[in-house]
Design a protein around this motif. Structure first.
Motif, mmCIF file in Angstrom:
data_model
loop_
_atom_site.group_PDB
_atom_site.id
_atom_site.type_symbol
_atom_site.label_atom_id
_atom_site.label_comp_id
_atom_site.label_asym_id
_atom_site.label_seq_id
_atom_site.Cartn_x
_atom_site.Cartn_y
_atom_site.Cartn_z
ATOM 1 N N ALA A 1 37.790 -87.967 -16.496
ATOM 2 C CA ALA A 1 36.714 -88.727 -15.978
ATOM 3 C C ALA A 1 36.021 -89.556 -16.833
ATOM 4 O O ALA A 1 36.397 -89.697 -18.261
ATOM 5 C CB ALA A 1 35.733 -87.636 -15.494
ATOM 6 N N PRO A 2 35.312 -90.508 -16.423
ATOM 7 C CA PRO A 2 34.617 -91.557 -17.202
ATOM 8 C C PRO A 2 33.860 -91.127 -18.337
ATOM 9 O O PRO A 2 33.126 -90.006 -18.317
ATOM 10 C CB PRO A 2 33.615 -92.353 -16.223
ATOM 11 N N ILE A 3 33.741 -91.731 -19.690
ATOM 12 C CA ILE A 3 33.244 -91.261 -20.714
ATOM 13 C C ILE A 3 31.567 -91.272 -20.425
ATOM 14 O O ILE A 3 30.881 -92.095 -19.930
ATOM 15 C CB ILE A 3 33.580 -92.431 -21.891
ATOM 16 N N GLY A 4 30.862 -89.930 -20.857
ATOM 17 C CA GLY A 4 29.406 -89.875 -20.597
ATOM 18 C C GLY A 4 29.454 -89.217 -19.318
ATOM 19 O O GLY A 4 28.095 -88.631 -18.992
ATOM 20 N N SER A 5 30.277 -88.921 -18.618
ATOM 21 C CA SER A 5 30.200 -88.255 -17.125
ATOM 22 C C SER A 5 29.960 -86.646 -17.288
ATOM 23 O O SER A 5 29.471 -86.142 -16.274
ATOM 24 C CB SER A 5 31.259 -88.609 -16.178
ATOM 25 N N GLY A 6 30.369 -86.087 -18.378
ATOM 26 C CA GLY A 6 30.255 -84.607 -18.438
ATOM 27 C C GLY A 6 31.272 -83.971 -17.491
ATOM 28 O O GLY A 6 32.442 -84.482 -17.685
ATOM 29 N N VAL A 7 31.102 -82.770 -17.091
ATOM 30 C CA VAL A 7 31.985 -82.014 -16.321
ATOM 31 C C VAL A 7 31.494 -81.924 -14.961
ATOM 32 O O VAL A 7 30.323 -81.739 -14.614
ATOM 33 C CB VAL A 7 31.978 -80.579 -16.672
ATOM 34 N N GLU A 8 32.372 -82.263 -13.867
ATOM 35 C CA GLU A 8 32.236 -82.166 -12.610
ATOM 36 C C GLU A 8 33.217 -81.100 -12.039
ATOM 37 O O GLU A 8 34.530 -81.161 -12.345
ATOM 38 C CB GLU A 8 32.580 -83.841 -12.085
ATOM 39 N N TYR A 9 32.715 -80.512 -11.076
ATOM 40 C CA TYR A 9 33.576 -79.259 -10.419
ATOM 41 C C TYR A 9 33.865 -79.855 -8.990
ATOM 42 O O TYR A 9 32.582 -80.034 -8.386
ATOM 43 C CB TYR A 9 33.005 -78.089 -10.495
ATOM 44 N N ARG A 10 34.966 -79.612 -8.231
ATOM 45 C CA ARG A 10 35.225 -80.133 -6.933
ATOM 46 C C ARG A 10 35.801 -78.968 -6.344
ATOM 47 O O ARG A 10 36.524 -78.066 -7.137
ATOM 48 C CB ARG A 10 35.977 -81.335 -6.906
ATOM 49 N N LEU A 11 35.867 -78.930 -4.837
ATOM 50 C CA LEU A 11 36.776 -78.133 -4.222
ATOM 51 C C LEU A 11 37.736 -78.749 -3.326
ATOM 52 O O LEU A 11 37.194 -80.101 -2.622
ATOM 53 C CB LEU A 11 35.858 -77.426 -3.332
ATOM 54 N N GLU A 12 38.854 -78.318 -3.365
ATOM 55 C CA GLU A 12 39.970 -78.927 -2.413
ATOM 56 C C GLU A 12 40.241 -77.633 -1.400
ATOM 57 O O GLU A 12 41.159 -77.752 -0.649
ATOM 58 C CB GLU A 12 41.093 -79.343 -3.089
ATOM 59 N N VAL A 13 39.654 -76.482 -1.602
ATOM 60 C CA VAL A 13 39.774 -75.563 -0.686
ATOM 61 C C VAL A 13 38.493 -75.562 0.271
ATOM 62 O O VAL A 13 37.322 -76.222 0.024
ATOM 63 C CB VAL A 13 39.870 -74.137 -1.251
ATOM 64 N N GLU A 14 38.523 -74.702 1.515
ATOM 65 C CA GLU A 14 37.270 -74.755 2.336
ATOM 66 C C GLU A 14 36.301 -73.822 1.745
ATOM 67 O O GLU A 14 36.576 -72.787 1.216
ATOM 68 C CB GLU A 14 37.894 -74.088 3.703
ATOM 69 N N LEU A 15 35.072 -74.300 1.856
ATOM 70 C CA LEU A 15 33.996 -73.634 1.117
ATOM 71 C C LEU A 15 33.855 -72.123 1.684
ATOM 72 O O LEU A 15 33.667 -71.112 1.063
ATOM 73 C CB LEU A 15 32.447 -74.096 1.385
ATOM 74 N N GLY A 16 34.332 -72.134 3.052
ATOM 75 C CA GLY A 16 34.147 -70.684 3.397
ATOM 76 C C GLY A 16 35.445 -69.739 3.668
ATOM 77 O O GLY A 16 35.487 -68.898 3.992
ATOM 78 N N SER A 17 36.597 -70.422 2.629
ATOM 79 C CA SER A 17 37.534 -69.531 2.525
ATOM 80 C C SER A 17 37.407 -68.353 1.738
ATOM 81 O O SER A 17 38.433 -67.500 1.572
ATOM 82 C CB SER A 17 38.669 -70.682 1.779
ATOM 83 N N MET A 18 36.251 -68.186 0.722
ATOM 84 C CA MET A 18 36.036 -66.827 0.196
ATOM 85 C C MET A 18 34.457 -66.781 0.076
ATOM 86 O O MET A 18 33.957 -67.769 0.468
ATOM 87 C CB MET A 18 36.300 -67.023 -1.356
ATOM 88 N N PRO A 19 34.249 -65.515 0.061
ATOM 89 C CA PRO A 19 32.829 -65.440 -0.080
ATOM 90 C C PRO A 19 32.142 -66.334 -1.115
ATOM 91 O O PRO A 19 32.748 -66.719 -2.326
ATOM 92 C CB PRO A 19 32.467 -63.828 -0.508
ATOM 93 N N PHE A 20 30.936 -66.658 -1.132
ATOM 94 C CA PHE A 20 30.289 -67.663 -1.842
ATOM 95 C C PHE A 20 30.118 -67.366 -3.181
ATOM 96 O O PHE A 20 30.178 -67.859 -4.143
ATOM 97 C CB PHE A 20 28.852 -68.134 -1.428
ATOM 98 N N SER A 21 29.715 -65.885 -3.271
ATOM 99 C CA SER A 21 29.794 -65.111 -4.623
ATOM 100 C C SER A 21 30.796 -65.385 -5.515
ATOM 101 O O SER A 21 30.869 -65.579 -6.856
ATOM 102 C CB SER A 21 29.369 -63.584 -4.651
ATOM 103 N N LEU A 22 32.097 -65.433 -4.747
ATOM 104 C CA LEU A 22 33.416 -65.493 -5.595
ATOM 105 C C LEU A 22 33.590 -67.114 -5.917
ATOM 106 O O LEU A 22 34.156 -67.210 -7.082
ATOM 107 C CB LEU A 22 34.324 -65.004 -4.853
ATOM 108 N N MET A 23 33.148 -67.825 -4.989
ATOM 109 C CA MET A 23 33.169 -69.101 -5.406
ATOM 110 C C MET A 23 32.445 -69.665 -6.719
ATOM 111 O O MET A 23 32.802 -70.453 -7.463
ATOM 112 C CB MET A 23 32.644 -69.964 -4.252
#
Length: 683
Positions: free
Chosen positions: A475-497
């Motif tokens: 990622a661009p310098i200085g942007s830190g860490v970004e977390y993304r999903l390519e799976v459906e948010l509802g494919s697992m319980p939120f606590s596991l996500m």
């Protein structure tokens, strides 16, 4: 009663704490002015502060100016404790930046002023020590204009400069030179004022200028400069008048939704947490159930290893600041600073009530040094970890880290003085004697390319009931860490996500070379879980069902595999430097800078002096400071500040290690997984 939360900031030894004492005395809060040298000031209450004569922790005192109650926050001036200043900035209505009339603008002064301007905090400048030998007026004012900001105007003249009888005379409307300078400064930022000045052909009324000065100071567009002495009291009345008339007071929506920011946490005599909270809206009362926490770090996400979400707790006691001390109260309202008890899990940086609009985040560079803390008595290792954890509550940037393999604890540092303070605090406050290993540089890792990995649950090589796929991209310098999903948010319980995301951020504290990984995007590409189930007519059986633990244990394995496929480069911190030295010392200085791996730019020679700017590794700054007096006959002036990270090239002895942890990270993770899964470790 109006409230003003005022910060006092300066380079070390410019006289912040002495000015605080003088302001309290002038307001009638204290009968006798304390001395930093004697260790009897109001705000330097720690034994270590009194012994060393420096401010280590920010402290709050209160005093009245007419119908305004001022909560004055005295901050450390030493750069090793810049984190204390950082936490205070988010709660200020205004600031006084103290400059020494003898030493002038110093390195830390410039760092502080740049930050105050960036945050648009209304700021007055107080030039202290006009009674000292070597004090300057015109040259200091010129240096302030050149090195801090051109948007300044002196508010008075000085007679008897450099003597104990030095005194300040405020300018008035009868001084044409002052009104002319003020008009030029203000009209440059106010089109209506400029038009009135140009069209009128006559001096503007002083009342008009005064109103414009109040407005532009409150908007942090201009910065009035006052001269005086905290020791003799000269010029302090004029400064108090400036605080009263020019700085904006706090908004006071006491009936609005509760919203505040925690900028300091300490422990009471019984070990309970005490949170210092600046209230921006609403009112908090004893026995209120108060939500607190944070929705994310400065980049919108939780910092590695930190908890996310919000908690709540019952407020059991409240103190507010009045007449120089904290007094028990039934409530704390908008505009005030209060000390809240009863919120056991609260941390510095948390918002209370409704998340507000206060400016939070990282204003200064992160620590670039670290050291391992070693107890002299091996049996006190457990106590040491608990003690350091309490210190980390008060200063989260020491970033306590535990190496489970080597059984070592390390902390992040800004400098050697901070290390000495931690050592003394552990000895005096906790009875633990420690020593430190050699101070080393903190590097970071950045991904070179992209990598991905996944594990299917409940297979021969994956004993956990979890399926996880992760991809790592740069990622661009200085942007830190970004977390993304390519799976459906509802494919697992939120606590596991949530367990996967939290573990990703935590695991990235040590990349494949052992340094924290930053400037990357981590994407979850695969997911799968076993729903809660049990044998017939039996209770829930976790051996048949996925738990958050399955995902927390598997995530580091998948992440490290993806990271190893992507590859990472190690970067070391670099400081920019500005070195003023005699022109004839430039020749001998250049080879020294080369040995320290500094990269100087073209020098600017002005007569008998020279200014050299460039970059130098953070690890070599201390050495340059040590060599400077001999190199420049004591005439050199060095200013440094963090600039950026640069890739480590080569493996010469003077370069930082690219491998922070020579043990194989993946092997260690596999060992941990096998241990948790109850399998025999083949090693």
């Amino acid at each position: 009663m109006h409230m003003l939360n005022l910060g006092i900031l300066a380079h070390v030894d410019a006289g912040k704490t002495s000015l605080t004492e003088r302001l309290l005395h002038a307001a009638g809060v204290i009968d006798e002015i304390g001395s930093v040298d004697d260790g009897n000031t109001q705000t330097d209450s720690l034994a270590l502060e009194r012994q060393r004569g420096i401010t280590i922790k920010s402290a709050v005192v209160s005093f009245p100016i007419d119908d305004i109650t001022v909560n004055l926050i005295d901050t450390p001036g030493h750069p090793d404790f810049i984190a204390e200043v950082e936490r205070v900035l988010s709660v200020l209505d205004g600031a006084v930046l103290v400059v020494s009339a003898v030493e002038g603008v110093q390195a830390q002064t410039r760092v502080l002023m740049r930050t105050l301007q960036r945050l648009r905090i209304p700021t007055l400048i107080f030039v202290n020590k006009i009674d000292r030998g070597g004090a300057q007026y015109a040259s200091v004012l010129r240096t302030v204009s050149e090195k801090l900001t051109r948007d300044v105007v002196a508010m008075g003249s000085v007679d008897g400069l450099g003597t104990r009888s030095a005194r300040c005379t405020p300018y008035t409307d009868s001084d044409p030179g002052f009104t002319s300078r003020l008009t030029e400064l203000l009209a440059d930022r106010d089109d209506a004022l400029l038009a009135a000045y140009v069209d009128g052909g006559a001096p503007l009324p002083y009342g008009t200028l005064g109103s414009a000065l109040v407005a532009q100071t409150g908007q942090a567009l201009v910065h009035p400069v006052f001269f005086g002495s905290a020791i003799t009291g000269a010029g302090v009345d004029a400064l108090i008048g400036g605080i009263r008339e020019l700085l904006p007071t706090a908004a006071s929506d006491v009936d609005g939704p509760v919203s505040g920011t925690v900028f300091k946490v300490e422990r009471g005599s019984g070990g309970e947490k005490i949170a210092y909270v600046r209230m921006f809206s609403g009112t908090v009362r004893i026995r209120d159930r108060l939500p607190f926490g944070r929705d994310g770090g400065p980049d919108g996400s939780d910092a590695p290893g930190e908890r996310g979400g919000r908690d709540d707790g019952k407020v059991t006691a409240i103190s507010v600041f009045d007449q120089g001390s904290a007094v028990r109260a039934a409530s704390v309202r908008a505009g005030q600073i209060g000390k809240l008890r009863g919120l056991g899990d609260i941390r510095i940086g948390d918002s209370v009530g409704v998340p507000g609009t206060a400016t939070t985040g990282r204003f200064f560079a992160p620590p670039t040094l670290e050291s391992v803390v070693v107890p002299l008595a091996p049996a006190s290792r457990g106590e040491l970890h608990l003690a350091l954890a309490q210190l980390a509550e008060q200063d989260p940037l020491i970033n306590l880290r535990q190496d489970d393999i080597r059984k070592e604890v390390s902390v992040s540092l800004y400098g050697e003085v901070q290390k000495e303070v931690i050592q003394a605090t552990l000895a005096d406050g906790f009875g633990i004697d420690v020593t430190f290993r050699e101070t080393t540089t903190i590097c970071v890792e950045r991904p070179i390319g992209s990598g991905s990995a996944f594990e299917v649950g409940d297979t021969e090589h994956n004993p956990f009931l979890a399926t996880i796929g992760l991809r790592v991209d740069p990622a661009p310098i200085g942007s830190g860490v970004e977390y993304r999903l390519e799976v459906e948010l509802g494919s697992m319980p939120f606590s596991l996500m949530r367990a996967v995301e939290e573990t990703v951020r935590s695991a990235l504290r040590q990349g494949i070379h052992g340094w924290q990984v930053t400037d990357c995007i981590v994407t979850m590409t695969h997911s799968g879980y076993w729903p809660r189930q049990s044998h017939s007519h039996a209770v829930f059986d976790k051996s048949m069902s996925s738990t958050a633990g399955d995902f927390r244990n598997l995530t580091p394995l998948v992440l490290m595999a993806a990271l190893q496929q992507a590859g990472t480069t190690v970067y070391e911190p670099m400081h920019r430097f500005r070195l003023e030295l005699p022109a004839d010392a430039l020749g001998p200085a250049l080879p020294v800078l080369a040995r320290l791996r500094a990269v100087p730019r073209t020098p600017a020679v002005q007569g008998a002096s020279c200014v050299l700017q460039g970059e130098i590794p953070a690890a070599r700054v201390h050495e340059l400071h040590q060599q400077l007096p001999a190199l420049t006959r004591g005439e050199g002036v060095l200013e440094t500040s963090f600039d950026s990270y640069r890739a480590v090239v080569g493996t010469a002895p003077d370069r930082p290690r690219t491998d922070h942890n020579p043990l194989n990270r993946k092997e260690y993770l596999l060992h941990t997984v096998r241990r948790i899964a109850g399998q025999r470790d083949p090693r």
